[in-house]
Design a protein around this motif. Structure first.
Motif, PDB file in Angstrom:
ATOM      1  N   VAL A  53       0.828  -1.208   0.000  1.00 54.38           N
ATOM      2  CA  VAL A  53       0.000   0.000   0.000  1.00 54.38           C
ATOM      3  C   VAL A  53       0.864   1.260   0.000  1.00 54.38           C
ATOM      4  N   ALA A  54       1.877   1.313   0.900  1.00 53.20           N
ATOM      5  CA  ALA A  54       2.694   2.528   1.028  1.00 53.20           C
ATOM      6  C   ALA A  54       3.466   2.865  -0.248  1.00 53.20           C
ATOM      7  N   PRO A  55       4.248   1.932  -0.824  1.00 51.16           N
ATOM      8  CA  PRO A  55       4.966   2.299  -2.051  1.00 51.16           C
ATOM      9  C   PRO A  55       4.046   2.572  -3.231  1.00 51.16           C
ATOM     10  N   ALA A  56       2.902   1.881  -3.289  1.00 55.64           N
ATOM     11  CA  ALA A  56       1.960   2.140  -4.374  1.00 55.64           C
ATOM     12  C   ALA A  56       1.414   3.566  -4.285  1.00 55.64           C
ATOM     13  N   ASN A  57       1.020   3.992  -3.078  1.00 54.26           N
ATOM     14  CA  ASN A  57       0.533   5.363  -2.894  1.00 54.26           C
ATOM     15  C   ASN A  57       1.629   6.387  -3.169  1.00 54.26           C
ATOM     16  N   ALA A  58       2.875   6.060  -2.790  1.00 57.28           N
ATOM     17  CA  ALA A  58       3.988   6.981  -3.028  1.00 57.28           C
ATOM     18  C   ALA A  58       4.214   7.190  -4.518  1.00 57.28           C
ATOM     19  N   LEU A  59       4.149   6.131  -5.301  1.00 57.56           N
ATOM     20  CA  LEU A  59       4.343   6.242  -6.746  1.00 57.56           C
ATOM     21  C   LEU A  59       3.218   7.051  -7.387  1.00 57.56           C
ATOM     22  N   VAL A  60       1.997   6.858  -6.896  1.00 59.47           N
ATOM     23  CA  VAL A  60       0.867   7.638  -7.422  1.00 59.47           C
ATOM     24  C   VAL A  60       1.084   9.122  -7.154  1.00 59.47           C
ATOM     25  N   SER A  61       1.582   9.436  -5.950  1.00 60.52           N
ATOM     26  CA  SER A  61       1.777  10.840  -5.595  1.00 60.52           C
ATOM     27  C   SER A  61       2.888  11.485  -6.414  1.00 60.52           C
ATOM     28  N   VAL A  62       3.882  10.703  -6.835  1.00 59.65           N
ATOM     29  CA  VAL A  62       4.992  11.244  -7.622  1.00 59.65           C
ATOM     30  C   VAL A  62       4.554  11.545  -9.058  1.00 59.65           C
ATOM     31  N   ASN A  63       3.823  10.602  -9.668  1.00 54.05           N
ATOM     32  CA  ASN A  63       3.408  10.788 -11.055  1.00 54.05           C
ATOM     33  C   ASN A  63       2.042  10.151 -11.264  1.00 54.05           C
ATOM     34  N   PRO A  64       0.957  10.847 -10.895  1.00 52.92           N
ATOM     35  CA  PRO A  64      -0.376  10.263 -11.010  1.00 52.92           C
ATOM     36  C   PRO A  64      -0.832  10.038 -12.442  1.00 52.92           C
ATOM     37  N   SER A  65      -0.227  10.737 -13.391  1.00 55.23           N
ATOM     38  CA  SER A  65      -0.609  10.505 -14.784  1.00 55.23           C
ATOM     39  C   SER A  65      -0.063   9.174 -15.307  1.00 55.23           C
ATOM     40  N   LEU A  66       1.011   8.682 -14.694  1.00 55.52           N
ATOM     41  CA  LEU A  66       1.605   7.414 -15.102  1.00 55.52           C
ATOM     42  C   LEU A  66       1.159   6.258 -14.220  1.00 55.52           C
ATOM     43  N   PHE A  67       0.993   6.535 -12.915  1.00 56.56           N
ATOM     44  CA  PHE A  67       0.678   5.459 -11.976  1.00 56.56           C
ATOM     45  C   PHE A  67      -0.713   5.622 -11.395  1.00 56.56           C
ATOM     46  N   ASN A  68      -1.366   4.497 -11.174  1.00 50.33           N
ATOM     47  CA  ASN A  68      -2.498   4.425 -10.271  1.00 50.33           C
ATOM     48  C   ASN A  68      -2.138   3.405  -9.189  1.00 50.33           C
ATOM     49  N   PHE A  69      -3.063   3.102  -8.309  1.00 50.79           N
ATOM     50  CA  PHE A  69      -2.748   2.219  -7.188  1.00 50.79           C
ATOM     51  C   PHE A  69      -2.281   0.846  -7.669  1.00 50.79           C
ATOM     52  N   GLN A  70      -2.930   0.325  -8.686  1.00 50.26           N
ATOM     53  CA  GLN A  70      -2.586  -1.011  -9.180  1.00 50.26           C
ATOM     54  C   GLN A  70      -1.211  -1.026  -9.844  1.00 50.26           C
ATOM     55  N   ARG A  71      -0.918  -0.026 -10.667  1.00 50.61           N
ATOM     56  CA  ARG A  71       0.396   0.018 -11.320  1.00 50.61           C
ATOM     57  C   ARG A  71       1.513   0.209 -10.290  1.00 50.61           C
ATOM     58  N   GLY A  72       1.217   1.001  -9.269  1.00 49.75           N
ATOM     59  CA  GLY A  72       2.198   1.168  -8.205  1.00 49.75           C
ATOM     60  C   GLY A  72       2.514  -0.138  -7.512  1.00 49.75           C
ATOM     61  N   ALA A  73       1.502  -0.990  -7.335  1.00 50.50           N
ATOM     62  CA  ALA A  73       1.722  -2.300  -6.717  1.00 50.50           C
ATOM     63  C   ALA A  73       2.612  -3.173  -7.593  1.00 50.50           C
ATOM     64  N   VAL A  74       2.437  -3.090  -8.906  1.00 53.53           N
ATOM     65  CA  VAL A  74       3.268  -3.880  -9.822  1.00 53.53           C
ATOM     66  C   VAL A  74       4.725  -3.435  -9.741  1.00 53.53           C
ATOM     67  N   VAL A  75       4.961  -2.119  -9.720  1.00 56.88           N
ATOM     68  CA  VAL A  75       6.329  -1.603  -9.621  1.00 56.88           C
ATOM     69  C   VAL A  75       6.953  -2.013  -8.289  1.00 56.88           C
ATOM     70  N   THR A  76       6.168  -2.012  -7.228  1.00 53.14           N
ATOM     71  CA  THR A  76       6.667  -2.461  -5.928  1.00 53.14           C
ATOM     72  C   THR A  76       7.187  -3.889  -6.013  1.00 53.14           C
ATOM     73  N   ALA A  77       6.420  -4.738  -6.674  1.00 52.73           N
ATOM     74  CA  ALA A  77       6.847  -6.131  -6.826  1.00 52.73           C
ATOM     75  C   ALA A  77       8.120  -6.233  -7.658  1.00 52.73           C
ATOM     76  N   LEU A  78       8.229  -5.412  -8.697  1.00 48.60           N
ATOM     77  CA  LEU A  78       9.427  -5.466  -9.551  1.00 48.60           C
ATOM     78  C   LEU A  78      10.665  -5.000  -8.787  1.00 48.60           C
ATOM     79  N   ILE A  79      10.525  -3.931  -7.990  1.00 43.66           N
ATOM     80  CA  ILE A  79      11.665  -3.472  -7.187  1.00 43.66           C
ATOM     81  C   ILE A  79      12.046  -4.532  -6.153  1.00 43.66           C
ATOM     82  N   GLY A  80      11.038  -5.223  -5.631  1.00 41.96           N
ATOM     83  CA  GLY A  80      11.306  -6.276  -4.658  1.00 41.96           C
ATOM     84  C   GLY A  80      12.190  -7.375  -5.199  1.00 41.96           C
ATOM     85  N   LEU A  81      12.160  -7.581  -6.500  1.00 38.49           N
ATOM     86  CA  LEU A  81      13.002  -8.602  -7.116  1.00 38.49           C
ATOM     87  C   LEU A  81      14.485  -8.282  -6.976  1.00 38.49           C
TER      88      LEU A  81
END
Length: 539
Positions: free
Chosen positions: A369-397
């Protein structure tokens, strides 16, 4: 605590420092407030719907165009005290919590010493947890937006980034645990090949993304429905250990392996590590408390942390202690324990379902939840909550959880203590700023502005006082961390002690520095204004 917070909510007290720290504050000092901002509602009417943000907000902040970051209107706040408590059940009942409890036994503590350490640490954390959650419920705002009020519309990116990186690290740890459990229980191999381990890891990541895709309400439902199942499975594991070891007496007979002089050097790092364990969630708890119906609901729900953590710690410590009697050696890893227990297909299926639920409920709520919301706040035109969750998983790798989970010492001393040095100062600064500097008063519409006339613009979009206090809070723990990971060989006992208490040191040091400098700036501005008025320069 509850009555005090409710009293503060109903009777707005003036801020300790009524002059805002922005250099533009003098030009706005006598500005007439918008009538809507003078109402008792914590959310301006023009911000009361996700889809209809104020034109002023939209014009000043690209972040405001995202419905995921808009203030939650009262009509959409549905979390009850039971929902908040269920959230903590889902968070607490997990492999890392069990592993943390078992690690204390592994380090030499007795079962009662471990429970006392965990319970005390979580009661200590309850105060900053509740203080952080309060503005989320009052204003309906998420952590990234509240961070803007303290660090500025550009400076908030730093605390959000640090919190998100820690969350990504936790996400990788939890996902690796979940994938490893699937392999160990469904395909019992002593040393599974690395490609197979990564395939299971990726599968677990994808499963979590699929569950979070419908949005925040899906998390609430998952936590509520999973809570009774997790309690049942945890109770079953405890009953097995009691029956196999001959009762509570024998299983709790394992004494401490630490002498009085050896106990305290282990206790204080363990206390700090236990606080650090939930300090990340305590920081971004507004992401959840903003959905609470009332302050009463969120406060009663937060009590679930020390209660359920204490109960689950007892299970972890008792079961870990019983393994010495049942299997002849201490096994602090529940996955290895379940593999040792064996059993038929039904037993394995129950174990897989239990571990998967425990891991997923903790990982999604605490670490996506936290990194997804952070990504949305940085660039809401590129990210929404779901896309932020995907990026979180990719960084986790990119993390290496197998190393962090390699031993109890690396888990406690490297990961938990190291991450606490990053999280502690952020919490200290934000709590001091909201309660002591701003006097619990926020202009919600102004939080979404990014122009120079914005109330929270500070200096170029950055609150340099908060940024400097954050750096001051982190630096003292750095030598001890570098020593722990083997980069610095010669480190003084003082810095080792600071690192072993990293959360306490960073939290209070950063908070006091921010408060002191803020006081000096306000005092200097008041003196300058008084001198100007005496000389007739200011009317």
């Amino acid at each position: 605590m509850e009555s005090r917070l409710l009293h503060l909510h109903r009777h707005h007290r003036p801020p300790l420092f009524p002059i805002h720290l922005s250099p533009n504050s003098s030009r706005r000092r006598h500005r007439q407030l918008h009538p809507l901002r003078q109402s008792n509602s914590p959310i301006p009417m023009e911000l009361s719907h996700h889809s209809s943000l104020s034109p002023i907000v939209q014009s000043h902040s690209p972040s405001a165009s995202s419905s995921d970051l808009a203030p939650i209107p009262q009509s959409q706040r549905t979390y009850t005290a039971f929902d908040m408590a269920s959230l903590w059940i889902g968070l607490v009942v997990g492999i890392p919590s069990y592993y943390l409890a078992g690690s204390l036994v592994d380090l030499g503590m007795s079962w009662w010493q471990g429970i006392a350490t965990v319970s005390f640490s979580n009661f200590l954390l309850l105060l900053p947890l509740t203080l952080s959650a309060f503005p989320g419920t009052r204003h309906g705002l998420s952590f990234p937006i509240l961070a803007r009020s303290t660090f500025g519309p550009r400076g908030y990116f730093l605390p959000s980034l640090l919190r998100s990186l820690v969350a990504c690290g936790w996400f990788s740890i939890e996902s690796w645990i979940g994938g490893r459990a699937l392999l160990l229980l469904l395909l019992p191999l002593p040393h599974p090949p690395l490609p197979l381990q990564f395939a299971s890891f990726l599968f677990f990541c994808l499963a979590q993304i699929a569950l979070i895709w419908p949005g925040m309400d899906s998390i609430r439902k998952l936590e509520v429905y999973s809570a009774p199942i997790l309690i049942l499975l945890t109770s079953s594991l405890l009953l097995w250990s009691v029956s196999s070891s001959g009762g509570f007496g024998p299983m709790l007979s394992l004494t401490s392996r630490l002498s009085p002089s050896e106990f305290w050097p282990v206790f204080f790092p363990a206390l700090n590590a236990n606080i650090s364990f939930w300090a990340t969630v305590a920081l971004n708890i507004p992401d959840f408390s903003r959905y609470a119906r009332t302050q009463r609901d969120q406060i009663l729900g937060q009590i679930g942390l020390p209660v359920f953590m204490g109960l689950f710690t007892f299970v972890g410590l008792a079961v870990t202690s019983s393994t010495q009697l049942i299997l002849g050696r201490i096994i602090s890893d529940p996955i290895h324990l379940l593999a040792e227990i064996g059993g038929g297909p039904i037993t394995k299926l129950v174990a897989v379902v239990g571990i998967s639920l425990a891991t997923i409920t903790t990982n999604i709520a605490a670490n996506m939840v936290a990194p997804a919301n952070a990504l949305v706040s940085v660039n809401p035109s590129l990210f929404n909550f779901q896309r932020g969750a995907v990026v979180t998983a990719l960084i986790g790798l990119l993390f290496q959880p197998w190393k962090l989970l390699g031993s109890s010492e690396s888990f406690l001393y490297t990961w938990l203590l190291g991450s606490s040095a990053l999280i502690g100062p952020i919490g200290g600064i934000m709590i001091v700023d909201y309660y002591l500097v701003k006097g619990m008063e926020l202009d919600v519409e102004e939080l979404y502005k990014e122009d120079r006339e914005g109330k929270y613009y500070y200096w170029g979009g950055y609150n340099v006082v908060a940024m400097a206090a954050l750096v001051v809070g982190v630096l003292p723990a750095l030598p001890g961390f570098l020593n722990k990971v083997g980069i610095l060989s010669n480190t003084s006992v003082f810095f080792v002690g600071v690192y072993n208490n990293a959360w306490f040191v960073s939290f209070f040091l950063a908070g006091f520095v921010y408060l002191g400098v803020s006081w000096l700036l306000v005092l200097n501005r008041r003196v300058g204004r008084e001198i100007g008025e005496e000389r007739g320069l200011i009317s």
